[in-house]
Design a protein around this motif. Structure first.
Motif, short mmCIF file in Angstrom:
data_model
loop_
_atom_site.label_atom_id
_atom_site.label_comp_id
_atom_site.label_asym_id
_atom_site.label_seq_id
_atom_site.Cartn_x
_atom_site.Cartn_y
_atom_site.Cartn_z
N VAL A 45 45.55 27.16 54.39
CA VAL A 45 44.73 28.26 53.86
C VAL A 45 44.60 28.14 52.34
O VAL A 45 43.53 28.37 51.78
N GLU A 46 45.68 27.78 51.68
CA GLU A 46 45.61 27.61 50.23
C GLU A 46 44.64 26.50 49.83
O GLU A 46 43.89 26.65 48.88
N CYS A 47 44.66 25.40 50.57
CA CYS A 47 43.76 24.28 50.25
C CYS A 47 42.31 24.58 50.61
O CYS A 47 41.39 24.17 49.91
N ALA A 48 42.10 25.29 51.73
CA ALA A 48 40.75 25.48 52.23
C ALA A 48 40.06 26.71 51.63
O ALA A 48 38.84 26.72 51.52
N ILE A 49 40.81 27.73 51.27
CA ILE A 49 40.19 28.98 50.81
C ILE A 49 40.58 29.32 49.38
O ILE A 49 39.72 29.55 48.53
N ALA A 50 41.87 29.37 49.10
CA ALA A 50 42.32 29.85 47.79
C ALA A 50 41.95 28.90 46.65
O ALA A 50 41.53 29.35 45.58
N LEU A 51 42.10 27.62 46.86
CA LEU A 51 41.81 26.66 45.79
C LEU A 51 40.33 26.65 45.40
O LEU A 51 40.02 26.72 44.21
N PRO A 52 39.38 26.61 46.36
CA PRO A 52 37.98 26.68 45.94
C PRO A 52 37.62 27.99 45.24
O PRO A 52 36.82 27.99 44.30
N LEU A 53 38.20 29.10 45.68
CA LEU A 53 37.93 30.38 45.02
C LEU A 53 38.45 30.38 43.58
O LEU A 53 37.78 30.86 42.67
N LEU A 54 39.63 29.83 43.38
CA LEU A 54 40.20 29.76 42.05
C LEU A 54 39.37 28.87 41.13
O LEU A 54 39.08 29.24 39.99
N VAL A 55 38.94 27.73 41.63
CA VAL A 55 38.13 26.82 40.82
C VAL A 55 36.79 27.45 40.49
O VAL A 55 36.30 27.33 39.36
N THR A 56 36.20 28.16 41.44
CA THR A 56 34.93 28.84 41.19
C THR A 56 35.08 29.91 40.13
O THR A 56 34.25 30.02 39.22
N LYS A 57 36.14 30.69 40.25
CA LYS A 57 36.36 31.75 39.27
C LYS A 57 36.57 31.18 37.88
O LYS A 57 36.00 31.68 36.89
N LEU A 58 37.36 30.13 37.77
CA LEU A 58 37.58 29.52 36.46
C LEU A 58 36.29 28.90 35.91
O LEU A 58 36.02 28.97 34.71
N GLY A 59 35.48 28.30 36.78
CA GLY A 59 34.23 27.71 36.34
C GLY A 59 33.25 28.76 35.84
O GLY A 59 32.55 28.54 34.85
N VAL A 60 33.19 29.90 36.52
CA VAL A 60 32.29 30.97 36.09
C VAL A 60 32.76 31.54 34.76
O VAL A 60 31.94 31.83 33.88
N ASN A 61 34.05 31.65 34.57
CA ASN A 61 34.58 32.15 33.30
C ASN A 61 34.28 31.20 32.14
O ASN A 61 34.06 31.63 31.03
N VAL A 62 34.28 29.91 32.42
CA VAL A 62 33.98 28.94 31.37
C VAL A 62 32.50 29.01 30.99
O VAL A 62 32.14 28.90 29.82
N LEU A 63 31.63 29.23 31.98
CA LEU A 63 30.19 29.25 31.72
C LEU A 63 29.74 30.54 31.03
O LEU A 63 28.72 30.53 30.36
N THR A 64 30.47 31.61 31.21
CA THR A 64 30.02 32.88 30.60
C THR A 64 30.72 33.16 29.30
O THR A 64 31.67 32.64 28.91
#
Length: 64
Positions: A45-64
């Motif tokens: 679950v951490e690899c399939a769900i939590a990790l992509p969500l974390l990377v997406t959140k960090l990427g959005v924070n970098v872009l804004t």
């Protein structure tokens, strides 16, 4: 030959990272080790769900 296909099926169906985790969970449930199987499921679950969500959140924070 059929045993080899069954052993390698998770790698082809799920992927190179999630496949061994899923296979480990299934085999440990079948062997009567539910605690170890649950640990495999948590890692899956951490690899399939939590990790992509974390990377997406960090990427959005970098872009804004």
């Amino acid at each position: 030959m059929l045993a080899r296909i069954k052993r390698l099926a998770p790698y082809f169906l799920v992927g190179p990272i999630s496949g061994p985790l899923l296979a480990g969970a299934v085999r440990n449930f079948q062997s009567g080790r539910p605690v170890l199987a649950i640990m495999y499921m948590v890692a899956l679950v951490e690899c399939a769900i939590a990790l992509p969500l974390l990377v997406t959140k960090l990427g959005v924070n970098v872009l804004t």
